[in-house]
Design an enzyme around this catalytic site. Structure first.
Site, PDB file in Angstrom:
ATOM      1  N   LEU A  98     -45.664 -32.819 -24.134  1.00  0.00           N
ATOM      2  CA  LEU A  98     -45.199 -34.024 -23.439  1.00  0.00           C
ATOM      3  C   LEU A  98     -46.366 -34.678 -22.694  1.00  0.00           C
ATOM      4  O   LEU A  98     -46.671 -35.853 -22.906  1.00  0.00           O
ATOM      5  CB  LEU A  98     -44.071 -33.670 -22.449  1.00  0.00           C
ATOM      6  CG  LEU A  98     -43.551 -34.826 -21.587  1.00  0.00           C
ATOM      7  CD1 LEU A  98     -42.812 -35.853 -22.456  1.00  0.00           C
ATOM      8  CD2 LEU A  98     -42.605 -34.322 -20.481  1.00  0.00           C
ATOM      9  N   THR A  99     -47.061 -33.880 -21.853  1.00  0.00           N
ATOM     10  CA  THR A  99     -48.145 -34.419 -21.022  1.00  0.00           C
ATOM     11  C   THR A  99     -49.306 -34.899 -21.888  1.00  0.00           C
ATOM     12  O   THR A  99     -49.668 -34.250 -22.871  1.00  0.00           O
ATOM     13  CB  THR A  99     -48.625 -33.318 -20.057  1.00  0.00           C
ATOM     14  OG1 THR A  99     -47.539 -32.975 -19.207  1.00  0.00           O
ATOM     15  CG2 THR A  99     -49.796 -33.778 -19.215  1.00  0.00           C
ATOM     16  N   THR A 153     -49.386 -25.241 -22.843  1.00  0.00           N
ATOM     17  CA  THR A 153     -49.322 -23.776 -22.863  1.00  0.00           C
ATOM     18  C   THR A 153     -48.929 -23.300 -24.264  1.00  0.00           C
ATOM     19  O   THR A 153     -48.042 -23.899 -24.878  1.00  0.00           O
ATOM     20  CB  THR A 153     -48.290 -23.284 -21.827  1.00  0.00           C
ATOM     21  OG1 THR A 153     -48.683 -23.770 -20.551  1.00  0.00           O
ATOM     22  CG2 THR A 153     -48.206 -21.770 -21.787  1.00  0.00           C
ATOM     23  N   ALA A 189     -36.831 -25.460 -17.646  1.00  0.00           N
ATOM     24  CA  ALA A 189     -38.045 -24.678 -17.362  1.00  0.00           C
ATOM     25  C   ALA A 189     -38.263 -24.542 -15.855  1.00  0.00           C
ATOM     26  O   ALA A 189     -38.633 -23.482 -15.363  1.00  0.00           O
ATOM     27  CB  ALA A 189     -39.246 -25.330 -18.024  1.00  0.00           C
ATOM     28  N   ARG A 229     -53.765   1.615   4.521  1.00  0.00           N
ATOM     29  CA  ARG A 229     -55.138   1.296   4.911  1.00  0.00           C
ATOM     30  C   ARG A 229     -55.332   1.558   6.410  1.00  0.00           C
ATOM     31  O   ARG A 229     -54.660   0.941   7.236  1.00  0.00           O
ATOM     32  CB  ARG A 229     -55.405  -0.172   4.588  1.00  0.00           C
ATOM     33  CG  ARG A 229     -56.735  -0.694   5.068  1.00  0.00           C
ATOM     34  CD  ARG A 229     -57.857  -0.115   4.254  1.00  0.00           C
ATOM     35  NE  ARG A 229     -59.110  -0.795   4.546  1.00  0.00           N
ATOM     36  CZ  ARG A 229     -60.293  -0.338   4.139  1.00  0.00           C
ATOM     37  NH1 ARG A 229     -60.360   0.770   3.422  1.00  0.00           N
ATOM     38  NH2 ARG A 229     -61.382  -0.996   4.419  1.00  0.00           N
ATOM     39  N   GLN A 256     -49.884  -5.832  15.175  1.00  0.00           N
ATOM     40  CA  GLN A 256     -48.923  -6.937  15.216  1.00  0.00           C
ATOM     41  C   GLN A 256     -49.266  -8.054  14.236  1.00  0.00           C
ATOM     42  O   GLN A 256     -48.387  -8.635  13.607  1.00  0.00           O
ATOM     43  CB  GLN A 256     -48.843  -7.493  16.634  1.00  0.00           C
ATOM     44  CG  GLN A 256     -48.182  -6.517  17.597  1.00  0.00           C
ATOM     45  CD  GLN A 256     -48.088  -7.081  18.999  1.00  0.00           C
ATOM     46  OE1 GLN A 256     -48.553  -8.185  19.273  1.00  0.00           O
ATOM     47  NE2 GLN A 256     -47.489  -6.323  19.894  1.00  0.00           N
ATOM     48  N   LEU A 279     -55.205  -7.890   2.488  1.00  0.00           N
ATOM     49  CA  LEU A 279     -55.921  -6.862   1.736  1.00  0.00           C
ATOM     50  C   LEU A 279     -57.417  -6.839   2.036  1.00  0.00           C
ATOM     51  O   LEU A 279     -58.145  -5.999   1.501  1.00  0.00           O
ATOM     52  CB  LEU A 279     -55.710  -7.060   0.231  1.00  0.00           C
ATOM     53  CG  LEU A 279     -54.594  -6.229  -0.409  1.00  0.00           C
ATOM     54  CD1 LEU A 279     -53.230  -6.586   0.142  1.00  0.00           C
ATOM     55  CD2 LEU A 279     -54.589  -6.392  -1.915  1.00  0.00           C
ATOM     56  N   GLU A 338     -45.049 -28.737 -14.365  1.00  0.00           N
ATOM     57  CA  GLU A 338     -43.578 -28.877 -14.386  1.00  0.00           C
ATOM     58  C   GLU A 338     -43.079 -29.705 -13.208  1.00  0.00           C
ATOM     59  O   GLU A 338     -42.105 -29.363 -12.554  1.00  0.00           O
ATOM     60  CB  GLU A 338     -42.918 -27.502 -14.347  1.00  0.00           C
ATOM     61  CG  GLU A 338     -43.279 -26.649 -15.526  1.00  0.00           C
ATOM     62  CD  GLU A 338     -42.412 -26.914 -16.727  1.00  0.00           C
ATOM     63  OE1 GLU A 338     -41.444 -27.687 -16.604  1.00  0.00           O
ATOM     64  OE2 GLU A 338     -42.712 -26.363 -17.792  1.00  0.00           O
ATOM     65  N   PHE A 377     -41.297 -43.856  -6.780  1.00  0.00           N
ATOM     66  CA  PHE A 377     -42.241 -43.727  -7.900  1.00  0.00           C
ATOM     67  C   PHE A 377     -42.872 -45.066  -8.254  1.00  0.00           C
ATOM     68  O   PHE A 377     -43.932 -45.122  -8.822  1.00  0.00           O
ATOM     69  CB  PHE A 377     -41.535 -43.192  -9.149  1.00  0.00           C
ATOM     70  CG  PHE A 377     -41.143 -41.750  -9.032  1.00  0.00           C
ATOM     71  CD1 PHE A 377     -42.078 -40.757  -9.262  1.00  0.00           C
ATOM     72  CD2 PHE A 377     -39.860 -41.383  -8.692  1.00  0.00           C
ATOM     73  CE1 PHE A 377     -41.731 -39.421  -9.159  1.00  0.00           C
ATOM     74  CE2 PHE A 377     -39.508 -40.058  -8.594  1.00  0.00           C
ATOM     75  CZ  PHE A 377     -40.442 -39.070  -8.813  1.00  0.00           C
TER      76      PHE A 377
END
Lengths: 249, 390
Positions: free
Chosen positions: B131-132, B165, B248, B274, B285, B344, B369, B389
Site C-alpha cells: 500500500l505505502t 514487510t 493488523a 543484580r 526506590q 539493566l 500501520e 488531515f
C-alpha cells in the site's frame, strides 16, 4: 494399538508456593496448573507409537475434580482421541487412585497403559506401579525409550552411569521418563478440535483412602550470608567460624 | 508474566490454551535464536513451517480455508506472545494473516480463497501487502501506482511500493493500485500479484536499525501483466486496504503488549538479582518506581486489549477504538522498553538481553500501520467531528 495414558494436573513448576491455611496442602490461589511434565511425555510417547503404527486409539484418563478436564483436553489437543475423568476430590493415597484407574482400565482392552514416572507435585511414583499390580500386568518404570511391536515391547531405563534395556510382553504398564519424546505444542487447530472430542466423566471408585497429608511445611529460610572481610586477612576468622560455628572442619 | 490483575480468570480455557501453546513455541524456538538473527539482520525463515504447523497464520479466519477459526481474543494473544519474542516475528505473522490473507478472504472470489488461503495458513505461500509508496505514507489516497485494464480483461500494473514487510520473501503480493487512469482514491482496487511475474522486482531495504529480524523491501512493478482473475473482485476504494489495516492494527495493539511484558519480566528479574551497594537493585526506590510504572501501564493495556477483543468478537469494534489501543499500547511499550534498558545498566545495550532490541523495534511499530500522530488525528476527529488531515 489401543493405548491408555493416565495423566495428572499439577501446578506450574515455576510457581511460588505457599502452604494453605489448613496446613494440609498448598494455597492454590493464583497458581497456574498444567498437564504434568512427565504425563505430557507419556502422552507424546503414545501419540508417536500410534502415528508410527498408522492407527489405533489413544485414550487419556485422570482421577480428580472437574479442574482435571482442562488437562484432559490439553492431551486431546495434542492428539489423543478421547478422555475419561474419574471424578473424585483430590486424595494423597496413590493406592486408592490406582484402584480407581484399574477398575476402569481392566475391561478397556488396552495393549499399553502409560503413566508419567512420577508427578511434579508430590513425586510419590506409586500410581503407575500399583495400577500394574492391580491389573496383573508387567510393569516397567522410568522408561526413557519405548518401542512396541508384535505383542511385545522394549524399553530403556537410565541408571546411574549405565542404562538397562528391558523386554516385556504386551499388554503392559510403562511409566515414562523424560527423553522418551519431546512433547509437541498443541496446534491451534488441535485446541479447537479438542473441544469436540468426547470427554466422559464418571465417579471414581477409590475405595478406602488410607493415606492423608497431616501437615505440609516449607523448608526453613536460609539465613543471609556474612562477609567477613577481604583477602588473606579474613582467612583466620573464616577458619575459626568453620571450626567452631559451622563445625565442618 | 506476572498476572497482577488475574486476567487469566476472565480468559476462557481455549484462550489460555492458545496463549500457552504459542508462549511455549516462542520460549523454545524463537528466544534462543532471535538475538543472533537480529544482529545478523535476517528474518529467521526456518521458523515459517513451524509457525504454519502451529496455526498462527490467519488464525482467526475460518476452518474451511485451513485456518484455526479462533476468536479475536485468541488471535490477539497469539500476537502478544509472538511479539514477546520479537516485533519482526509478530510482524511476519501480522502481514501474512491480517494484510495478505485477510484481503483475499474479505474481497477475494471463492476461487481465490480456495487457491491461496489453505497454503498461506501452512506458510507454503508467503504474502506481503503493498500500500505505502515512497512518497505516500500517511496519505495513501495520493498513491500513483496504476493498473490499466486491457481489452481482454487482463491488467497492466505500473508503480512502486516501499516499506513492505516480507516483500522479498513473498510468493504473492497483495498490491493496491488506482485503476484506469482515475486519480481518485475511489478507483483503488486490490490485486494478487505473483512475485515471479515478469516486471516485478523486490529489493530489501538495507541499513535498518530497527526490526532487523524482519525483511523490509521496496517493490517495483514495470508493465507487470496480470490475468483478469488477479483483481480482488470485492475490493472498492481506499476503504478496502484501510479495513485490512484495522485488522493488523488490532493485532499490533496486543503485540506491543507482548514486547512490553518481555521487557518488564527481564527488568524485574534483573532487578532482583543484580547486586549493587550490597543489595539487589530492586530494593532501591528508583528501580521500584520504574517497575511499578511498567506494571501499571501493562495492566491498563491488557484491559484495553481484552475489551477491544470482546468488542471485535461481538462485531461492534470501530476503527477509532483500534486507533486508541494501537496508539496507547505501542507508546507505552516503547517507554517501557527504554526504561527496562536503563534499569539493566550497561548490560541493557547487549543483544543477549531483549530490552534494547524491543526498544529499537518498537520505534518502527510506533511509526508503521498509522503513525502515533496519525492515530491522534483519527481520535481527534472522533472527538470533535473535525478532520485535521486536510
Amino acid at each position: 494399538m489401543k493405548i491408555a495414558v493416565c495423566i495428572k494436573r499439577t501446578p506450574d513448576s515455576e510457581s511460588r508456593f505457599k502452604v494453605a491455611a489448613s496446613a494440609a496442602g498448598i494455597d492454590e490461589t493464583g497458581l497456574k496448573f498444567d498437564l504434568d511434565d512427565f504425563a505430557s511425555y507419556a502422552v507424546e510417547a503414545a501419540l508417536q507409537i500410534n502415528e508410527k503404527g498408522g492407527g489405533g486409539e489413544t485414550v487419556v484418563y485422570a482421577v480428580g475434580p472437574d479442574s482435571v478436564q482442562e488437562s484432559l483436553r490439553k492431551a486431546m489437543s495434542m492428539g489423543a482421541d478421547r478422555a475419561v475423568q474419574l471424578k473424585a476430590d483430590p486424595v494423597a493415597d496413590g493406592i486408592a487412585v490406582a484402584r480407581a484407574l484399574a477398575a476402569e482400565l481392566k475391561s478397556g482392552g488396552y495393549d499399553l497403559v502409560l503413566f508419567g514416572k512420577h508427578s511434579f507435585d508430590n513425586s510419590a511414583g506409586v500410581v503407575g506401579t500399583a495400577t500394574a499390580e492391580l491389573l496383573g500386568l508387567p510393569c516397567v518404570t522410568a522408561a526413557s525409550e519405548l518401542n512396541v511391536s508384535a505383542g511385545k515391547g522394549t524399553a530403556r531405563r537410565e541408571l546411574e552411569g549405565a542404562a538397562e534395556l528391558v523386554e516385556f510382553p504386551l499388554p503392559a504398564v510403562v511409566t515414562i521418563d523424560e527423553g522418551v519424546a519431546r512433547p509437541r505444542y498443541p496446534s491451534l487447530k488441535g485446541i479447537m478440535a479438542a473441544k469436540k472430542k468426547p470427554l466422559e466423566s464418571k465417579p471414581a471408585q477409590l475405595g478406602a483412602v488410607r493415606v492423608t497429608i497431616a501437615r505440609m511445611e516449607l523448608p526453613p529460610e536460609r539465613p543471609a550470608g556474612r562477609i567477613l572481610g577481604e583477602g588473606t586477612a579474613a582467612i583466620p576468622e573464616l577458619v575459626r567460624l568453620l571450626q567452631n560455628e559451622a563445625k565442618v572442619l | 508474566m506476572l498476572d497482577f490483575y488475574h486476567i487469566d480468570s476472565v480468559l476462557s480455557e481455549e484462550e489460555r490454551a492458545v496463549r500457552d501453546s504459542v508462549r511455549r513455541f516462542v520460549d523454545e524456538r524463537v528466544l534462543p535464536l532471535i538475538g543472533d538473527a537480529y544482529v545478523q539482520g535476517r528474518f529467521p525463515k526456518e521458523l515459517i513451517p513451524e509457525m504454519g504447523e502451529l496455526g498462527v497464520f490467519g488464525a482467526n479466519l475460518p476452518e474451511k480455508y485451513g485456518c484455526a477459526g479462533l476468536n479475536n481474543v485468541q488471535y490477539g494473544l497469539i500476537m502478544q506472545e509472538l511479539e514477546r519474542g520479537d516485533s519482526g516475528v509478530r510482524s511476519f505473522a501480522s502481514v501474512q494473516g491480517a494484510l495478505a490473507m485477510y484481503p483475499i478472504y474479505a474481497f477475494g472470489s471463492e476461487e481465490q480463497k480456495q487457491k491461496y488461503l489453505p497454503k498461506m495458513a501452512t506458510g507454503e505461500i508467503i504474502g506481503c501487502f503493498g500500500l505505502t509508496e515512497p512518497d505516500y505514507g500517511s496519505n495513501p489516497s495520493g498513491m500513483i501506482t496504476m493498473a490499466k485494464e486491457q481489452p481482454d480483461g487482463s491488467w497492466i500494473l505500473n508503480g512502486a511500493k516501499m516499506w513492505i514487510t516480507n516483500g522479498s520473501t513473498a510468493h504473492i503480493a497483495v498490491v493496491w493500485a488506482k485503476t484506469n487512469g482515475d486519480p481518485s482514491d475511489k478507483s483503488i482496487r486490490g490485486f494478487v500479484v505473483p512475485t515471479d511475474s515478469k516486471g516485478f522486482t523486490a529489493k530489501d531495504q538495507k541499513g535498518k536499525l530497527s526490526l532487523r529480524a524482519s525483511d523490509t523491501s521496496e517493490l517495483v512493478f514495470q508493465d507487470v501483466h496480470l490475468p483478469k482473475d488477479a483483481i480482488l473482485p470485492s475490493s472498492a476504494g481506499l476503504k478496502s486496504p484501510l479495513m485490512c489495516l484495522t485488522q493488523a492494527r488490532y493485532g499490533i495493539s496486543w503485540g506491543a503488549m507482548g514486547a512490553a511484558m518481555a521487557c518488564f519480566e527481564e527488568a524485574s528479574s534483573y532487578a532482583q538479582q543484580r547486586v549493587m551497594f550490597d543489595k539487589p537493585i530492586g530494593g532501591f526506590q528508583i528501580q521500584q518506581v520504574r517497575l511499578a510504572d511498567m506494571l501499571t501501564e501493562i495492566v491498563k493495556a491488557q484491559l484495553v486489549c481484552l475489551h477491544l477483543g470482546r468488542l471485535k468478537d461481538a462485531g461492534t469494534m470501530t476503527p477509532q477504538q483500534v486507533s486508541l489501543a494501537k496508539r496507547n499500547n505501542v507508546s507505552m511499550a516503547t517507554d517501557i522498553a527504554r526504561e527496562a534498558r536503563r534499569l539493566l545498566g550497561a548490560n541493557g545495550i547487549l543483544a543477549e538481553y531483549s530490552a534494547m532490541r524491543h526498544m529499537a523495534n518498537l520505534e518502527s511499530v510506533y511509526t508503521y500501520e498509522g503513525t502515533h500522530d496519525v492515530h491522534a488525528l483519527i481520535l481527534g476527529q472522533a472527538i470533535t467531528g473535525m478532520n485535521a488531515f486536510k
